[in-house]
Structures are given as C-alpha cells and as structure tokens.
Write a protein that holds these residues in place. Structure first.
Motif, PDB file in Angstrom:
ATOM      1  N   ARG A  76       0.832  -1.210   0.000  1.00 28.06           N
ATOM      2  CA  ARG A  76       0.000   0.000   0.000  1.00 28.06           C
ATOM      3  C   ARG A  76       0.861   1.252   0.000  1.00 28.06           C
ATOM      4  N   ALA A  77       1.922   1.232   0.811  1.00 29.02           N
ATOM      5  CA  ALA A  77       2.824   2.382   0.880  1.00 29.02           C
ATOM      6  C   ALA A  77       3.515   2.622  -0.457  1.00 29.02           C
ATOM      7  N   SER A  78       3.788   1.544  -1.191  1.00 32.87           N
ATOM      8  CA  SER A  78       4.514   1.685  -2.455  1.00 32.87           C
ATOM      9  C   SER A  78       3.732   2.501  -3.480  1.00 32.87           C
ATOM     10  N   ARG A  79       2.406   2.530  -3.357  1.00 32.06           N
ATOM     11  CA  ARG A  79       1.581   3.237  -4.338  1.00 32.06           C
ATOM     12  C   ARG A  79       1.811   4.748  -4.300  1.00 32.06           C
ATOM     13  N   GLY A  80       2.185   5.287  -3.149  1.00 30.02           N
ATOM     14  CA  GLY A  80       2.405   6.725  -3.053  1.00 30.02           C
ATOM     15  C   GLY A  80       3.790   7.084  -2.569  1.00 30.02           C
ATOM     16  N   ALA A  81       4.725   6.128  -2.669  1.00 26.24           N
ATOM     17  CA  ALA A  81       6.056   6.331  -2.096  1.00 26.24           C
ATOM     18  C   ALA A  81       6.991   7.125  -2.990  1.00 26.24           C
ATOM     19  N   GLY A  82       6.637   7.323  -4.249  1.00 23.01           N
ATOM     20  CA  GLY A  82       7.497   8.089  -5.150  1.00 23.01           C
ATOM     21  C   GLY A  82       8.851   7.443  -5.334  1.00 23.01           C
ATOM     22  N   GLU A  83       9.898   8.168  -4.978  1.00 24.09           N
ATOM     23  CA  GLU A  83      11.256   7.660  -5.136  1.00 24.09           C
ATOM     24  C   GLU A  83      11.544   6.457  -4.236  1.00 24.09           C
ATOM     25  N   LEU A  84      10.694   6.246  -3.242  1.00 25.74           N
ATOM     26  CA  LEU A  84      10.889   5.127  -2.312  1.00 25.74           C
ATOM     27  C   LEU A  84      10.123   3.876  -2.737  1.00 25.74           C
ATOM     28  N   LYS A  85       9.515   3.914  -3.907  1.00 23.64           N
ATOM     29  CA  LYS A  85       8.703   2.783  -4.341  1.00 23.64           C
ATOM     30  C   LYS A  85       9.516   1.495  -4.406  1.00 23.64           C
ATOM     31  N   ALA A  86      10.730   1.570  -4.945  1.00 20.72           N
ATOM     32  CA  ALA A  86      11.556   0.365  -5.057  1.00 20.72           C
ATOM     33  C   ALA A  86      11.882  -0.200  -3.678  1.00 20.72           C
ATOM     34  N   ALA A  87      12.180   0.683  -2.723  1.00 23.88           N
ATOM     35  CA  ALA A  87      12.514   0.228  -1.372  1.00 23.88           C
ATOM     36  C   ALA A  87      11.317  -0.455  -0.721  1.00 23.88           C
ATOM     37  N   THR A  88      10.132   0.117  -0.867  1.00 22.24           N
ATOM     38  CA  THR A  88       8.947  -0.488  -0.261  1.00 22.24           C
ATOM     39  C   THR A  88       8.628  -1.835  -0.898  1.00 22.24           C
ATOM     40  N   ARG A  89       8.822  -1.945  -2.212  1.00 21.46           N
ATOM     41  CA  ARG A  89       8.593  -3.235  -2.875  1.00 21.46           C
ATOM     42  C   ARG A  89       9.614  -4.277  -2.414  1.00 21.46           C
ATOM     43  N   ARG A  90      10.866  -3.854  -2.243  1.00 26.84           N
ATOM     44  CA  ARG A  90      11.882  -4.805  -1.757  1.00 26.84           C
ATOM     45  C   ARG A  90      11.535  -5.298  -0.356  1.00 26.84           C
TER      46      ARG A  90
END
Length: 376
Positions: free
Chosen positions: A126-140
């Motif tokens: 859920r966080a990855s959807r609005g994380a912007g530049e942090l999307k890759a980190a949240t997916r990992r």
C-alpha cells in the motif's frame, strides 16, 4: 499512504502504537516466565538458548511494525485495522512460546508470524503506491519479508535439536538482512525522536516485568515468615535496581544515535541484547525468590548470577549503543567497571545487594556528569 516528514516537530507515539505495545507485554511476560522456570530447575543451556530464540521472534515482530510506522503511519481506518490484525498475530506468537521453549515446537509462533506478515506485506505494498522515489525500497521490503516468511514455514519441518538451532540462527540473519537489502540505495524516512521514544517505551515494558517480580517478593513474604526479611529486602533492592536501570537508559540523548542509516541499524539491532537482558533480569529475580523460599535447590551463588549477568549485559549494551559517545571519561569508566563489579554479587548473602549499590553509584555519577554535547 505518503512518507512521513522525518523533521516533523513534536511527533510522539500515537495511541495506536501504545495499544499495539500491550500485546508485547503479554509476549515478554510469557518468555520471561519460561526462562524463570528453566533457570530455577538448573536447565541453563536449554533455557538460555530457547529464550534467545523466542525473544528474537518477539523483538523482531515489534521491530517490523515500529520502523514501518515511523515512516508511513497514516492512522486511517485501514491502517488501524491492519495493525490490529498484526496484534492478533503477536498474541498467537505469544501463545506458542511455551511449546517452542519446552519442545522446540514453533508451529504457533510461525502461524502468528504468517498473520503478521500478511498484514505487513499489505502495508508495504500500500505504501509503495504513493512512495514516489521510495517505491523500489517499499517493494523490496514486501518481497523480502514474503521470501523470509517462506523460509520460516520450511523451518517447521526441521526436527528439534542442534540443527534446528543452527537453522534458526541462519534464518534470523537472513531476516535482519531484509532492511539492509531494501534500503541500501534509498532509505525510508525515520523520525529520530519518534523512533527512539518507541524504543524507550519498549524498555519500560521489559523493566515492568522486574516491578512485577518485586511485588511477587512481597506476596511471598506474607506466606514465608521464615524468609520474611530476605524477601522484603529483595523486593526493595529490585525496585532500586529497576529505577536505576530506567535512570541510566534515559540519561543520553538517544535521537543522536541514529543520525545515519548505519547508525540506525546498529541502534536498532543492538537493542535486542538490551531488551533481552532487561526481561531476563526479572526472570533472575524470580529465581532468587525460588531459592529463598526453597522452591529451587540452586546454590546461592548461581541464583545471584541469574540477576547479575543480565544487569551487566544491560549496562554494557546501553553504554555502547547510546551513552559512550555523549559521556566524559568518568562516565565511560564507571559504567563498564560497574558492569564488571555487579558480577561479584554472589559474594554477599543478601541477593542483589552489590548490584543495587553499584547501580546507585552509577546514577549519582550520571547526575554529577551530564551528557557531553557533541556534533552528530
């Protein structure tokens, strides 16, 4: 679910986080009680090993939620419901601690982790959807947590014994490598004051177990008139020691210990030993009560060491994590020296007496020598 501002002023623990911590009061209490029974019966190797394993599971469950919350806590209805689901998983974990301790049966703890992990993976996605530049980190994080959880399911098929312990250690190392893997390029935004407040609150949980042991000494004193004076003495001394540990822990400016990613890892991971030692201290006090009331046949010296060793580990741990960089030469001498001196506690017939005296001296030194201000 946008990343939180790491410089947000006046950020404190939410009521949801305080509510979440209540399930860990239960888990820590059960783990401490199991350690107490093992030590009281002289089953030291199995007791300490099992305690180290189950406490890792408890501590890591708390860590997973706490570091996510400092970065992405939205406190909306979905976040609250997902957190309550995680609380249910912790309660299942806590219910499985006795079987894990006694028979090496980790079925319930793993089931509890599955419940927690499904909720936690949902939070990261859920966080990855609005994380912007942090999307890759949240997916990992999401995929890393899912992969490690698969290993814990396989862990259930390993028979109890030395190989199970080795496998647990290996899987635990893989577990704590997930944050390193997820954040090695770009870090999620942790709030230094908020995260260290959360660690302080968990410290209060584990120290609370020692206050319960102090109260138990008074209860035993009412029923064991022959040991009335020693039991009341140990109750008073336990309160003094617990208050001193609180004073020592909260002396340094903790938020300055997590100024970089590497330092935050050191701070977060090293606290496992501080928390485990504080909870083990309460188990040691219960062992001392068993010795005094004749419920345990351990020698006096051995019973005293079940208190002294956790205290020494707590002092060395918090000194290395947060105190030494903000202390002068006097404090940096007194605390390690005090950790060594408390191991002499068995030489006196009064349990916890030397430990209490040493800790009071350390507190006096800290009062006379406030933290040294240094640049981060």
């Amino acid at each position: 679910m946008l990343p939180r501002d790491p410089a947000q002023p006046h950020r404190t623990a939410s009521t949801l986080e305080l509510f979440f911590d209540l399930v860990f009061v239960v888990a820590v209490s059960i783990a401490s009680a199991q350690l107490h029974h093992a030590l009281s019966h002289g089953d030291f190797v199995h007791g300490i090993t099992s305690y180290a394993l189950v406490f890792f599971a408890v501590w890591w469950a708390w860590m997973n939620f706490t570091w996510f919350a400092t970065s992405f806590d939205t406190d909306d209805w979905l976040y609250r419901v997902t957190t309550i689901v995680q609380m249910g998983g912790v309660l299942v974990l806590a219910a499985g601690i006795p079987a894990a301790f006694e028979r090496g049966d980790f079925t319930l703890p793993v089931i509890g982790y599955i419940v927690m992990r499904l909720a936690m993976i949902g939070q990261w996605l859920r966080a990855s959807r609005g994380a912007g530049e942090l999307k890759a980190a949240t997916r990992r994080y999401a995929f890393g947590i899912a992969g490690v959880q698969a290993l814990w399911v396989l862990f259930l098929f390993i028979p109890s014994g030395p190989f199970q312990i080795v496998a647990f250690v290996v899987f635990a190392l893989v577990e704590i490598s997930v944050p390193v893997f997820a954040e090695h390029r770009r870090q999620t935004p942790w709030h230094p004051h908020h995260i260290t407040e959360r660690y302080g609150l968990f410290t209060l949980i584990v120290l609370g177990e020692s206050l319960l042991a102090s109260a138990n000494a008074i209860i035993d004193a009412r029923n064991e008139l022959d040991s009335f004076v020693p039991l009341i003495s140990i109750s008073v001394l336990t309160l003094v020691v617990t208050a001193s540990l609180w004073w020592i822990y909260f002396w340094p400016p903790h938020h300055k210990a997590i100024t970089t990613f590497g330092r935050s890892l050191r701070y977060g991971y090293s606290h496992y030993f501080v928390f485990a030692a504080a909870a083990a201290f309460s188990a040691g006090i219960e062992v001392e009560l068993d010795v005094l009331t004749g419920e345990s046949h351990l020698p006096h010296a051995v019973g005293s060491l079940t208190v002294a060793i956790p205290i020494a580990l707590f002092l060395l741990g918090i000194w290395w994590i947060a105190i030494r960089e903000h202390a002068d030469s006097v404090v940096n001498t007194v605390i390690p020296l005090g950790a060594a001196v408390v191991l002499l506690d068995p030489i006196l017939p009064i349990p916890v007496a030397i430990t209490a005296a040493v800790l009071v001296v350390i507190v006096v030194v800290l009062v006379l020598h406030p933290p040294v201000r240094r640049e981060s």
